[in-house]
Design a protein around this motif. Structure first.
Motif, mmCIF file in Angstrom:
data_model
loop_
_atom_site.group_PDB
_atom_site.id
_atom_site.type_symbol
_atom_site.label_atom_id
_atom_site.label_comp_id
_atom_site.label_asym_id
_atom_site.label_seq_id
_atom_site.Cartn_x
_atom_site.Cartn_y
_atom_site.Cartn_z
ATOM 1 N N SER A 282 -3.251 4.346 8.469
ATOM 2 C CA SER A 282 -2.625 5.674 8.486
ATOM 3 C C SER A 282 -3.539 6.661 7.778
ATOM 4 N N GLY A 283 -3.246 7.936 7.960
ATOM 5 C CA GLY A 283 -4.078 8.982 7.350
ATOM 6 C C GLY A 283 -3.826 9.067 5.856
ATOM 7 N N GLY A 284 -4.784 9.620 5.153
ATOM 8 C CA GLY A 284 -4.695 9.675 3.703
ATOM 9 C C GLY A 284 -3.802 10.791 3.188
ATOM 10 N N TYR A 285 -4.067 12.014 3.627
ATOM 11 C CA TYR A 285 -3.387 13.194 3.076
ATOM 12 C C TYR A 285 -3.359 13.129 1.547
ATOM 13 N N GLY A 286 -4.456 12.686 0.985
ATOM 14 C CA GLY A 286 -4.555 12.615 -0.478
ATOM 15 C C GLY A 286 -4.895 13.989 -1.035
ATOM 16 N N TYR B 193 6.377 12.132 14.914
ATOM 17 C CA TYR B 193 5.083 11.515 14.657
ATOM 18 C C TYR B 193 4.116 12.632 14.303
ATOM 19 N N ASP B 194 3.212 12.311 13.408
ATOM 20 C CA ASP B 194 2.310 13.323 12.874
ATOM 21 C C ASP B 194 1.385 13.929 13.917
ATOM 22 N N ALA B 195 0.870 13.069 14.787
ATOM 23 C CA ALA B 195 -0.296 13.508 15.557
ATOM 24 C C ALA B 195 -0.488 12.552 16.717
ATOM 25 N N GLY B 196 -1.730 12.080 16.924
ATOM 26 C CA GLY B 196 -1.973 11.074 17.942
ATOM 27 C C GLY B 196 -1.573 9.691 17.458
ATOM 28 N N ASP B 197 -1.310 9.574 16.176
ATOM 29 C CA ASP B 197 -0.906 8.279 15.605
ATOM 30 C C ASP B 197 0.613 8.247 15.420
ATOM 31 N N HIS B 198 1.105 7.117 14.923
ATOM 32 C CA HIS B 198 2.550 6.980 14.770
ATOM 33 C C HIS B 198 2.997 7.021 13.315
ATOM 34 N N ASN C 45 -10.609 16.249 18.480
ATOM 35 C CA ASN C 45 -9.692 16.440 19.609
ATOM 36 C C ASN C 45 -8.344 15.752 19.441
ATOM 37 N N GLU C 46 -7.948 15.535 18.173
ATOM 38 C CA GLU C 46 -6.593 15.053 17.976
ATOM 39 C C GLU C 46 -5.645 16.256 18.055
ATOM 40 N N VAL C 47 -4.377 15.976 18.072
ATOM 41 C CA VAL C 47 -3.356 17.036 18.064
ATOM 42 C C VAL C 47 -2.454 16.723 16.879
ATOM 43 N N ALA C 48 -1.778 17.697 16.320
ATOM 44 C CA ALA C 48 -0.997 17.411 15.112
ATOM 45 C C ALA C 48 0.088 18.465 14.912
ATOM 46 N N ILE C 49 1.143 18.036 14.225
ATOM 47 C CA ILE C 49 2.283 18.943 14.012
ATOM 48 C C ILE C 49 1.882 20.173 13.195
ATOM 49 N N ASN C 50 0.950 20.002 12.260
ATOM 50 C CA ASN C 50 0.562 21.156 11.438
ATOM 51 C C ASN C 50 -0.422 22.072 12.153
ATOM 52 N N TRP C 51 -0.832 21.710 13.343
ATOM 53 C CA TRP C 51 -1.674 22.587 14.150
ATOM 54 C C TRP C 51 -0.817 23.285 15.212
ATOM 55 N N ASN C 52 0.077 22.551 15.823
ATOM 56 C CA ASN C 52 0.937 23.214 16.817
ATOM 57 C C ASN C 52 1.892 24.219 16.165
ATOM 58 N N PRO D 248 -13.670 23.244 9.597
ATOM 59 C CA PRO D 248 -13.192 21.945 9.119
ATOM 60 C C PRO D 248 -12.383 21.199 10.179
ATOM 61 N N TRP D 249 -12.078 19.990 9.917
ATOM 62 C CA TRP D 249 -11.144 19.177 10.723
ATOM 63 C C TRP D 249 -9.870 20.011 10.900
ATOM 64 N N GLY D 250 -9.478 20.229 12.136
ATOM 65 C CA GLY D 250 -8.292 21.068 12.376
ATOM 66 C C GLY D 250 -8.593 22.553 12.241
ATOM 67 N N SER E 65 -2.796 25.271 4.131
ATOM 68 C CA SER E 65 -3.123 24.031 4.844
ATOM 69 C C SER E 65 -2.180 22.960 4.310
ATOM 70 N N TRP E 66 -2.289 21.744 4.832
ATOM 71 C CA TRP E 66 -1.372 20.698 4.359
ATOM 72 C C TRP E 66 -1.526 20.459 2.866
ATOM 73 N N GLY E 67 -2.723 20.727 2.326
ATOM 74 C CA GLY E 67 -2.936 20.491 0.910
ATOM 75 C C GLY E 67 -2.886 21.749 0.062
ATOM 76 N N LYS F 228 4.293 8.865 9.918
ATOM 77 C CA LYS F 228 5.163 10.000 9.586
ATOM 78 C C LYS F 228 4.907 10.300 8.107
ATOM 79 N N TYR F 229 4.368 11.489 7.875
ATOM 80 C CA TYR F 229 3.841 11.827 6.556
ATOM 81 C C TYR F 229 4.628 13.010 5.985
ATOM 82 N N VAL F 230 5.127 12.832 4.777
ATOM 83 C CA VAL F 230 5.914 13.913 4.175
ATOM 84 C C VAL F 230 5.040 15.138 3.908
HETATM 85 O O1 9MR Z 1 -5.703 17.106 9.211
HETATM 86 C C1 9MR Z 1 -6.247 16.119 8.371
HETATM 87 C C2 9MR Z 1 -7.609 16.589 7.908
HETATM 88 O O2 9MR Z 1 -7.497 17.737 7.105
HETATM 89 C C3 9MR Z 1 -8.322 15.475 7.152
HETATM 90 O O3 9MR Z 1 -9.650 15.887 6.867
HETATM 91 C C4 9MR Z 1 -8.324 14.216 8.004
HETATM 92 C C5 9MR Z 1 -9.014 13.041 7.326
HETATM 93 O O4 9MR Z 1 -8.306 12.608 6.234
HETATM 94 O O5 9MR Z 1 -6.998 13.845 8.330
HETATM 95 C C6 9MR Z 1 -6.339 14.798 9.110
HETATM 96 O O6 9MR Z 1 -5.032 14.388 9.349
HETATM 97 C C7 9MR Z 1 -4.836 13.277 10.195
HETATM 98 C C8 9MR Z 1 -3.968 12.303 9.424
HETATM 99 O O7 9MR Z 1 -4.683 11.798 8.339
HETATM 100 C C9 9MR Z 1 -3.422 11.175 10.288
HETATM 101 N N1 9MR Z 1 -2.777 11.674 11.473
HETATM 102 C C10 9MR Z 1 -3.646 12.538 12.250
HETATM 103 C C11 9MR Z 1 -4.089 13.730 11.450
HETATM 104 C C12 9MR Z 1 -4.916 14.699 12.286
HETATM 105 O O8 9MR Z 1 -6.165 14.195 12.621
#
Ligand code: 9MR
Length: 609
Positions: free
Chosen positions: A368-372, A185-190, A586-593, A472-474, A414-416, A192-194
């Motif tokens: 779900s998250g965008g990761y656009g 799982y990506d983070a606090g949510d369920h 205060n979320e947690v995420a695989i790309n942070w750990n 930034p976020w993260g 970063s993820w992007g 799964k993002y490539v």
């Molecule tokens: O880490 C992501 C951050 O860079 C973006 O600004 C944010 C909003 O789109 O999303 C973060 O990623 C989240 C993802 O979209 C869904 N799962 C939780 C991720 C961490 O908050």
């Protein structure tokens, strides 16, 4: 999930922070994990005094064992403070119960030890096992029984999203289903993002390759981590990373599949008005996730939402291709059949991305998250770099030269943004694998980047290689990903300043910051306690567990948090609150750990011996 209004968050936060049972903040900020016996030792004291102040270091019995004068560093906009630094690196006696003092103020008690970062690396790795999807999380591999849980999304089989998105566009769906059981799982949510799985897995696999080069190939040898695979004769870091590699492979579209895609998805200023049926063979779906956000708490096994595959994208395809190429070289001797599967997937992905170089991600779905990512040039470079490192096929080298990677390796990971990740892989390939002049140029440019980060560390009040005021976020990962660059620069050229800056980054994460916080659960005197997580949700519902040790908070988020009640007007490094509802900080995420594991393991591997 219901998104919070600032007002709600403000009210909730007050209730939670006052109920916290933790030591009050100490005025002298230190790495709460401790200091390396022979490593740098810097503490930070906010003070308006213009001139140096006397400091002392006391041992567990209260005896003064060292003393000196602080170094005033002046006003610092990231922390909103004026600060002094205390440099006690010359003191090299291991022990516990040390305190720093300036006048009547003191630090928390801390340790000096030969390997303070080893437990941090192990704890941070344990996060990944506990994020696994599709398998039960078993007490035998957990620090506490209440962290065990039944398998979630077992199986995780879905078809393409069909229905209306948030903008009212009707998506047609697809006639097939994909079995994407497994992964993390990506983070606090369920979800799964490539895309985010890509950078996270690259980071762990990169660490694996580097540990061998740094002379610590056994850091995660079989049996070192608490995993079901702990006795399979394979490195445990690889066992864990393979979980996600397998998931990434599973998201690839089989040969001969036709699919309706939206060519205008994700293009700025364009609405989706048409679909086009293409040969989607080899493309990779961006994510498998819930149709609607679930609430906190929700254990993975209790998720009743419909899961969908979301449209394939060039970015997801190249994330998979790059990591699969890494897989192909790493598993070549360990599991040749798996390595071959990875290489085939990587080539198929690369070919599909060349056919469809501009399939962008739509961020218009709910749940779900965008990761656009509107710019996929760096994903092409990343995948080409990994494919070249594995195959040494000249066409990939040509591509890297066309992309000018050797003169411009990028500035952030970063993820992007994966260009620099590709560059780091190439910069440390064994001599002869890259043409000598390309290699030399690349290494010079990486050193220049690292020098810039070191210079930022001198400008930053808290001495971290990140002097900006945009958190930034993260942001925790922004800092730790710079530390990865510094670590690689040190691998190339052993300038102490590079490694010291990695130490400074980790120091900041585990306590040397204006909130006097360890952003890692269970680590240090004042750790984060209430992450945004659907299962580690004791703060929301006592029937759910508190978080395990070793989970990293996203950290201060100056952009989002400034608007929120209790943080209004916050200085960037203080735009954070320990509240499970505050997902922007205060979320947690695989790309942070993952970079936390990388940096902690790097420091342990390269300790002075
Ligand atoms: O880490 C992501 C951050 O860079 C973006 O600004 C944010 C909003 O789109 O999303 C973060 O990623 C989240 C993802 O979209 C869904 N799962 C939780 C991720 C961490 O908050």
């Amino acid at each position: 999930m219901r998104r919070l209004t600032p007002r709600l968050l403000g009210m909730a936060a007050v209730a939670l922070t006052t109920s916290a049972t933790q030591a009050p903040p100490a005025p002298i900020r230190i790495d709460q994990v401790g200091f390396e016996t022979r490593g740098p030792k810097i503490a930070v004291l906010p003070s308006m005094q213009a001139s140096p102040l006397a400091w002392t270091l006391t041992d567990a019995r209260g005896a003064v064992v060292a003393s000196g004068r602080t170094i005033p560093a002046g006003p610092d906009s990231a922390s909103g403070e004026s600060v002094h630094r205390i440099d006690f690196g010359a003191f090299r006696m291991p022990g516990t119960g040390y305190h720093l003092h300036v006048g009547a103020t003191a630090s928390h008690a801390f340790a000096i030890a030969d390997r303070p970062f080893a437990p941090l690396a192990t704890a941070a790795m344990a996060f990944f096992y506990q994020q696994r999807s599709g398998v039960p999380i078993l007490p035998a591999f957990l620090e506490r029984e209440d962290l065990a849980r039944p398998a979630g999304h077992a199986p995780d089989i879905a078809t393409c999203f069909a229905g209306r998105d948030q903008k009212g566009v009707q998506w047609p769906g697809c006639p097939y289903r994909i079995d994407a059981t497994g992964g993390w799982y990506d983070a606090g949510d369920h979800g799964k993002y490539v895309v985010n799985g890509g950078v996270s897995t690259w980071t762990l696999l990169d660490l694996h390759e580097r540990l061998a080069a740094l002379g610590d190939a056994n850091a995660f040898a079989d049996g070192r981590l608490a995993l079901p695979e702990h006795a399979n004769h394979v490195d445990d870091l690889l066992d864990e990373a393979r979980i996600e590699v397998a998931f990434l492979l599973s998201m690839q579209i089989p040969e001969g599949t036709r699919l309706a895609v939206a060519p205008d998805a994700g293009v700025a200023g364009k609405a989706i008005t048409r679909f086009e049926t293409i040969d989607a063979s080899g493309l990779v779906h961006t994510k498998i996730a819930d149709e609607h956000w679930t609430t906190i708490p929700t254990a993975p096994a209790d998720d009743r939402q419909t899961r969908f595959l979301y449209p394939p994208s060039t970015a997801a395809t190249l994330n998979m291709a790059g990591v699969a190429a890494q897989c192909a070289r790493i598993w070549r001797t360990i599991d040749p059949a798996f390595a071959t599967r990875c290489l085939t997937a990587a080539h198929r992905g690369w070919a599909a991305a060349l056919r469809y170089p501009a399939l962008l991600t739509s961020s218009d779905f709910t749940g779900s998250g965008g990761y656009g990512d509107p710019d996929v040039r760096d994903e092409f470079t990343f995948a080409a770099a990994q494919l070249y490192a594995t195959t040494r096929e000249p066409s990939f080298l040509d591509r890297l030269r066309d992309d000018r990677l050797f003169t411009d390796p990028g500035t952030e990971i970063s993820w992007g943004s994966l260009r620099l990740a590709g560059a780091l892989t190439l910069a440390t390939l064994p001599g002869g694998m890259l043409p000598a002049d390309d290699r030399a140029m690349l290494r010079t440019r990486i050193a220049a980047l690292a020098d810039g980060f070191v210079a930022e560390g001198k400008r930053s009040g808290y001495g971290i290689p990140f002097a900006g005021t945009n958190y930034p976020w993260g942001s925790s990962s922004s800092i730790l990903n710079r530390a990865i660059v510094l670590g690689v620069a040190w691998q190339i050229d052993r300038k102490p300043a590079y490694r010291d800056a990695v130490v400074a980054s980790v120091d900041y994460i585990v306590g040397r910051n204006p909130l006097d916080r360890s952003y890692v659960t269970g680590i240090g005197t004042r750790p984060m306690q209430y992450p945004h997580h659907r299962f580690w949700a004791a703060a929301a519902d006592p029937r759910y567990p508190a978080p395990p040790t070793g989970v990293l908070s996203g950290g201060p988020n100056s952009a989002a948090a400034r608007e929120l009640g209790p943080m209004k007007g916050c200085a960037p490094q203080t735009c954070w609150i320990d509240d499970y509802r505050a997902f922007t900080v205060n979320e947690v995420a695989i790309n942070w750990n993952a970079p936390l594991v990388w940096t902690a393991a790097f420091l342990d591997a390269t300790r002075a011996r």
